[in-house]
Design an enzyme around this catalytic site. Structure first.
Site, PDB file in Angstrom:
ATOM      1  N   HIS A  13      -1.199  13.879 -36.205  1.00  0.00           N
ATOM      2  CA  HIS A  13      -1.124  15.197 -35.529  1.00  0.00           C
ATOM      3  C   HIS A  13      -2.542  15.625 -35.171  1.00  0.00           C
ATOM      4  CE1 HIS A  13       0.845  19.341 -35.149  1.00  0.00           C
ATOM      5  NE2 HIS A  13      -0.411  19.495 -34.759  1.00  0.00           N
ATOM      6  N   HIS A  15      -5.181  17.580 -32.070  1.00  0.00           N
ATOM      7  CA  HIS A  15      -5.467  18.272 -30.806  1.00  0.00           C
ATOM      8  C   HIS A  15      -6.808  17.777 -30.276  1.00  0.00           C
ATOM      9  CE1 HIS A  15      -2.265  21.302 -31.386  1.00  0.00           C
ATOM     10  NE2 HIS A  15      -2.524  21.093 -32.660  1.00  0.00           N
ATOM     11  N   ARG A  17      -7.757  18.564 -26.809  1.00  0.00           N
ATOM     12  CA  ARG A  17      -8.156  19.359 -25.630  1.00  0.00           C
ATOM     13  C   ARG A  17      -8.422  18.433 -24.445  1.00  0.00           C
ATOM     14  NH1 ARG A  17      -5.931  22.910 -28.946  1.00  0.00           N
ATOM     15  NH2 ARG A  17      -7.345  23.892 -30.402  1.00  0.00           N
ATOM     16  N   LYS A  98       7.335  17.414 -28.552  1.00  0.00           N
ATOM     17  CA  LYS A  98       6.956  18.483 -29.474  1.00  0.00           C
ATOM     18  C   LYS A  98       7.664  19.782 -29.148  1.00  0.00           C
ATOM     19  CE  LYS A  98       4.304  20.698 -32.483  1.00  0.00           C
ATOM     20  NZ  LYS A  98       2.901  20.776 -32.798  1.00  0.00           N
ATOM     21  N   HIS A 135       6.828  22.408 -34.552  1.00  0.00           N
ATOM     22  CA  HIS A 135       6.001  23.488 -35.102  1.00  0.00           C
ATOM     23  C   HIS A 135       6.988  24.451 -35.751  1.00  0.00           C
ATOM     24  CE1 HIS A 135       2.428  26.194 -35.305  1.00  0.00           C
ATOM     25  NE2 HIS A 135       3.412  27.025 -35.568  1.00  0.00           N
ATOM     26  N   HIS A 173       2.643  19.830 -40.089  1.00  0.00           N
ATOM     27  CA  HIS A 173       1.710  20.665 -40.875  1.00  0.00           C
ATOM     28  C   HIS A 173       2.423  21.645 -41.799  1.00  0.00           C
ATOM     29  CE1 HIS A 173       2.598  23.263 -37.490  1.00  0.00           C
ATOM     30  NE2 HIS A 173       1.763  22.653 -36.675  1.00  0.00           N
ATOM     31  N   LEU A 218      -2.604  28.191 -37.785  1.00  0.00           N
ATOM     32  CA  LEU A 218      -1.160  28.421 -37.871  1.00  0.00           C
ATOM     33  C   LEU A 218      -0.450  27.087 -38.080  1.00  0.00           C
ATOM     34  CD1 LEU A 218      -0.784  31.093 -35.068  1.00  0.00           C
ATOM     35  CD2 LEU A 218      -0.433  31.438 -37.526  1.00  0.00           C
ATOM     36  N   ASP A 246      -3.932  17.974 -37.838  1.00  0.00           N
ATOM     37  CA  ASP A 246      -3.861  19.196 -37.025  1.00  0.00           C
ATOM     38  C   ASP A 246      -5.264  19.688 -36.703  1.00  0.00           C
ATOM     39  OD1 ASP A 246      -2.655  21.136 -35.502  1.00  0.00           O
ATOM     40  OD2 ASP A 246      -2.256  22.482 -37.182  1.00  0.00           O
TER      41      ASP A 246
END
Ligand code: DOR
Ligand code: ZN
Length: 343
Positions: A13, A15, A17, A98, A135, A173, A218, A246
């Site tokens: 998992h 990110h 960008r 997702k 999520h 997460h 989060l 995450d």
């Protein structure tokens, strides 16, 4: 124990960008992990197979380790079609889709407004065996921010499981004992990722010595009993918990603002941070399974063939890293870590 050698892990998992920000962070991951599941919450989000393929090309153009394999995902919206799911399941580069409940987190506004809007999509995902990444937080002002994961389990996840018992689901997460217990109570088609920060901090860290925006993410960190349940799950013999950082970079200016955004950057020291958590628990017996075996098994992929070695060697995490034209503050900035990955 002075050194630890394990099969090379994957980050399930992540990110990354885009553009110059992505170029600043992607090699932190690529030099440690063989593969990573890439989150699709860009602006605009990655909603089609062709967007995912283009994004993957941009990632590969910025990577210094050509063997690194970004595993792409689709962002589900109210308008996702079952045909897109079929195409994703046939794609060589897409591994999952997702579910962001609309409004649940960063760049989730285009997400799913009600689970009933994606019934045919979930049916197609079950049929084509495309994993659903969740999520797992309920939205709506009536829910306390610390209860949102539990409310999501009770109101939505139970329903998805009942309607689609064969659908492979990664509960992403997780932050609560409720989520750990839910995963354990279900069959092997549901698993969960656990981040290094949720293993290392509880909600006190948000307020220690003043408000700390760099510990805001989060789902938000919860009470200590929940952190202990996550440690117990990660270090246990269960094969249904695995590493997913995450890692979610945001510019320092965006975090340290009147309305600081959610996300903790951990890719700079991801494996070392997990080692720190297992060290604190005093039990490395399932470290390799959690880091390197359980994830591939769930995604029906082979484990990696390389090995990596961590050495017991303390080092100080940098205060700041470059992030495109800005800076970012990494998790544990200025703090000492006890394990160092040999790169
Ligand atoms: O803290 C978070 N940051 N949680 C998420 O779910 C999204 C992420 C981000 O993209 O910044
Ligand atoms: Zn995320």
């Amino acid at each position: 124990m002075h050194s630890l050698t394990i099969i090379q892990p994957d980050d399930w998992h992540l990110h990354l960008r885009d553009q110059n920000q992505m170029a600043s962070v992607v090699n932190d991951t690529a030099q440690q992990f063989a593969r990573a599941i890439i989150m699709p919450n860009l602006t605009p989000p990655i909603v089609s197979c062709s967007q995912a393929e283009d994004y993957r090309k941009r990632i590969m153009a910025a990577v210094n380790t050509p063997s690194f394999n970004p595993l792409m995902t689709l962002y589900l919206t109210d308008n996702t079609s079952p045909d897109e799911v079929k195409a994703a399941s046939e794609s060589a580069v897409i591994y999952a889709a997702k579910l962001y409940p609309a409004g649940a987190t960063t760049n989730s506004d285009a997400g799913v407004t009600h689970i009933d809007n994606i019934t045919s999509v979930l049916a197609a995902m079950q049929h084509y065996d495309l994993p659903l990444l969740v999520h797992g937080e309920a939205t709506g002002d009536e829910f306390d921010v610390f209860d949102r994961e539990k409310v999501f389990i009770d109101n939505t996840l139970v329903k998805i499981r009942k309607s689609f018992p064969e659908l492979r689901i990664v509960f992403e997460h997780i932050t609560t004992k409720d989520a750990v217990d839910f995963v354990i109570s279900e069959n092997e088609s549901i698993a969960a990722t656990i981040t290094p920060h949720h293993l290392l901090i509880n909600r006190n860290a948000l307020f220690k010595g003043g408000i700390n925006p760099h510990h805001y993410c989060l789902p938000i960190a919860k009470r200590e009993i929940h952190r202990l349940a996550l440690i117990q799950a990660a270090t246990s013999a269960s094969t249904r918990f695995f590493a997913g950082t995450d890692s979610a970079p945001h510019a320092q200016s965006a975090k340290q603002s009147a309305c600081g955004c959610a996300g903790i950057y951990s890719a700079h020291a991801a494996i070392e941070l997990y080692a720190e958590a297992f060290e604190q628990a005093g039990d490395f017996s399932h470290f390799e399974s959690f880091m390197s075996l359980n994830g591939p098994a769930f995604y029906l992929l082979p484990a990696n063939s390389r090995q990596v070695t961590l050495q017991k060697q303390s080092w100080i995490v940098p205060e700041k890293l470059t992030y495109g034209d800005e800076t970012l503050v990494p998790f544990m900035a200025g703090k000492e870590l006890k394990w160092k990955l040999k790169i």
